[in-house]
Design an enzyme around this catalytic site. Structure first.
Site, PDB file in Angstrom:
ATOM      1  N   GLY A  14       0.804  -1.220   0.000  1.00  0.00           N
ATOM      2  CA  GLY A  14       0.000   0.000   0.000  1.00  0.00           C
ATOM      3  C   GLY A  14       0.834   1.265   0.000  1.00  0.00           C
ATOM      4  O   GLY A  14       2.024   1.278   0.340  1.00  0.00           O
ATOM      5  N   LEU A  66      -6.371 -10.414   5.807  1.00  0.00           N
ATOM      6  CA  LEU A  66      -7.141  -9.898   6.942  1.00  0.00           C
ATOM      7  C   LEU A  66      -8.364 -10.752   7.268  1.00  0.00           C
ATOM      8  O   LEU A  66      -8.854 -10.739   8.401  1.00  0.00           O
ATOM      9  CB  LEU A  66      -7.594  -8.463   6.666  1.00  0.00           C
ATOM     10  CG  LEU A  66      -6.513  -7.383   6.666  1.00  0.00           C
ATOM     11  CD1 LEU A  66      -7.113  -6.042   6.265  1.00  0.00           C
ATOM     12  CD2 LEU A  66      -5.830  -7.277   8.026  1.00  0.00           C
ATOM     13  N   SER A  87      -5.933  -1.995   5.112  1.00  0.00           N
ATOM     14  CA  SER A  87      -7.382  -1.878   5.256  1.00  0.00           C
ATOM     15  C   SER A  87      -8.005  -2.013   3.874  1.00  0.00           C
ATOM     16  O   SER A  87      -7.428  -1.534   2.886  1.00  0.00           O
ATOM     17  CB  SER A  87      -7.772  -0.532   5.866  1.00  0.00           C
ATOM     18  OG  SER A  87      -9.166  -0.472   6.101  1.00  0.00           O
ATOM     19  N   TYR A 159     -16.498   3.147   3.199  1.00  0.00           N
ATOM     20  CA  TYR A 159     -15.089   3.193   3.616  1.00  0.00           C
ATOM     21  C   TYR A 159     -14.942   3.947   4.926  1.00  0.00           C
ATOM     22  O   TYR A 159     -14.289   3.467   5.865  1.00  0.00           O
ATOM     23  CB  TYR A 159     -14.245   3.844   2.525  1.00  0.00           C
ATOM     24  CG  TYR A 159     -12.796   4.048   2.937  1.00  0.00           C
ATOM     25  CD1 TYR A 159     -11.938   2.959   3.060  1.00  0.00           C
ATOM     26  CD2 TYR A 159     -12.300   5.316   3.219  1.00  0.00           C
ATOM     27  CE1 TYR A 159     -10.611   3.129   3.448  1.00  0.00           C
ATOM     28  CE2 TYR A 159     -10.977   5.493   3.608  1.00  0.00           C
ATOM     29  CZ  TYR A 159     -10.141   4.407   3.721  1.00  0.00           C
ATOM     30  OH  TYR A 159      -8.841   4.576   4.107  1.00  0.00           O
ATOM     31  N   LYS A 163     -13.839   2.543   8.743  1.00  0.00           N
ATOM     32  CA  LYS A 163     -12.755   3.082   9.554  1.00  0.00           C
ATOM     33  C   LYS A 163     -13.233   3.417  10.970  1.00  0.00           C
ATOM     34  O   LYS A 163     -12.530   3.165  11.956  1.00  0.00           O
ATOM     35  CB  LYS A 163     -12.176   4.333   8.882  1.00  0.00           C
ATOM     36  CG  LYS A 163     -11.297   4.032   7.687  1.00  0.00           C
ATOM     37  CD  LYS A 163     -10.047   3.262   8.119  1.00  0.00           C
ATOM     38  CE  LYS A 163      -8.974   3.239   7.063  1.00  0.00           C
ATOM     39  NZ  LYS A 163      -7.768   2.502   7.503  1.00  0.00           N
ATOM     40  N   SER A 203      -6.954   9.178  -2.878  1.00  0.00           N
ATOM     41  CA  SER A 203      -7.059  10.618  -3.097  1.00  0.00           C
ATOM     42  C   SER A 203      -6.549  11.023  -4.475  1.00  0.00           C
ATOM     43  O   SER A 203      -6.953  12.052  -5.024  1.00  0.00           O
ATOM     44  CB  SER A 203      -6.253  11.374  -2.034  1.00  0.00           C
ATOM     45  OG  SER A 203      -6.623  10.989  -0.733  1.00  0.00           O
TER      46      SER A 203
END
Length: 345
Positions: A14, A66, A87, A159, A163, A203
């Site tokens: 990531g 995960l 994540s 999302y 979180k 982003s």
């Protein structure tokens, strides 16, 4: 401190994860990192080479998912610290939000359980700003780490909800079952900065659509920005500072910057790559109308015209953290690296 201590970084492929690995190796730590498939090992090594580490001695890879118990005991074995960065990130809006929420919550608890059983001293969890200040709309209210977003708020994305729920679950675990293990949490805003390969932050989609001309008009969205190098640095400071246990830290470089301001900045400062960037501003009414038919427009409609006054004072004061990049520098670094690694043609 003996810098030969071992740190587990989950999600090594990531954008944030690989920068954490890079900085840890540069500081002399041994590092383990988890990958969902070992097929991406060479990709991580390439990114580290791009970051300046030709031979990443002291780095070990472990295949772990995960959503599965397998190999997490191996991943945390002999680790003093864990940076739980991994994540699930939906590239499209999921039909069922549990596709994002369950891996985030269950994965966090899986990592925490394995870490506690292995005697890990401290876990640093990567949450996000959405877990802190999404519910605040008053631009005059200074948003600090004391705040929590409402996971049931109208317009909340899957999302951001994942979180919030994952971070809540982590704090509950530490309180009820954590025993001697410590937890610190990093809550970044929108992350930009230099990518080390083709794996980028979500982003970056705004930049991509601006620069390739597919964003014909620019919605009036305001963004707080953090440079990925600063975010990684803050993770490591929260990992080692004695006072960081039990604390949350907002990660941002400066004040808010709107997408129209970003477009104007790109046109002025990076003319060689911004020929297709539009500076035409899209009215809020048109976005809300489009939201009746389009999921992406519906997702951004609640954010239109909202400017949040976010404070990074806690991280600066407690951890002596000083961001190295302004909003503008983070954006330039993003675009330059996207071109370098072929993310943007």
């Amino acid at each position: 401190m003996d810098k030969k201590e071992t740190v587990l970084v989950t999600g090594g492929t990531g954008f944030v994860g690989v920068h954490c690995i890079l900085q840890l190796l540069q500081k002399g730590y041994r590092v383990k990192t988890t990958l969902r498939t070992m097929n991406r090992k060479e990709e991580v090594l390439d990114m580290l080479r791009n970051g300046g580490i030709a031979t990443p001695d002291g780095l070990e890879f472990v295949e772990a998912d995960l959503m599965k118990d397998a190999n997490w005991d191996k991943a945390v074995k002999d680790c003093r610290f864990v940076l739980h960065v991994a994540s699930p990130m939906a590239t499209v809006i999921p039909r069922d939000e549990n596709e994002v929420i369950r891996p985030a919550v269950d994965g966090t608890l899986r990592v925490l359980t394995a870490a506690k059983n292995a005697g890990v001293k401290r876990v640093v969890l990567t949450s996000n700003f959405g877990a802190v200040g999404y519910s605040h709309k008053d631009p005059h209210t200074v948003i600090t780490e004391e705040e929590w977003s409402n996971p049931h708020q109208k317009g909340m994305t899957a999302y951001n909800r994942s979180k919030i729920l994952a971070e809540r679950a982590a704090w509950d675990f530490i309180r009820k079952e954590g025993e001697q293990m410590e937890l610190a949490v990093i809550n970044p805003v929108a992350i930009f900065g230099p990518t080390l390969g083709r794996d980028i932050s979500g982003s970056f989609a705004f930049l991509t659509h601006m620069l390739d001309g597919s964003m014909k008009s620019i919605p009036q969205l305001n963004m707080n920005i953090a440079d990925v190098r600063d975010v990684a640095d803050l993770h490591i400071r929260a990992m080692t500072h004695p006072g960081a246990s039990g604390q949350r830290f907002l990660a941002l470089s400066g004040g808010a910057m709107s997408l129209p301001e970003m477009a104007v900045f790109l046109k002025k400062e990076m003319p060689g790559v911004s020929q297709k960037v539009s500076t035409k501003v899209l009215s809020n009414g048109l976005v809300r109308l489009a939201g009746l038919f389009n999921k992406q427009a519906k997702a951004i409609a609640p954010l239109l015209g909202v400017s949040r006054n976010v404070s990074n004072a806690k991280a600066k004061k407690m951890l002596d953290w000083q961001p190295i990049a302004t909003n503008e520098q983070a954006i330039v670094a993003s675009v330059e690296s996207m071109i370098k690694f072929g993310v943007l043609q």
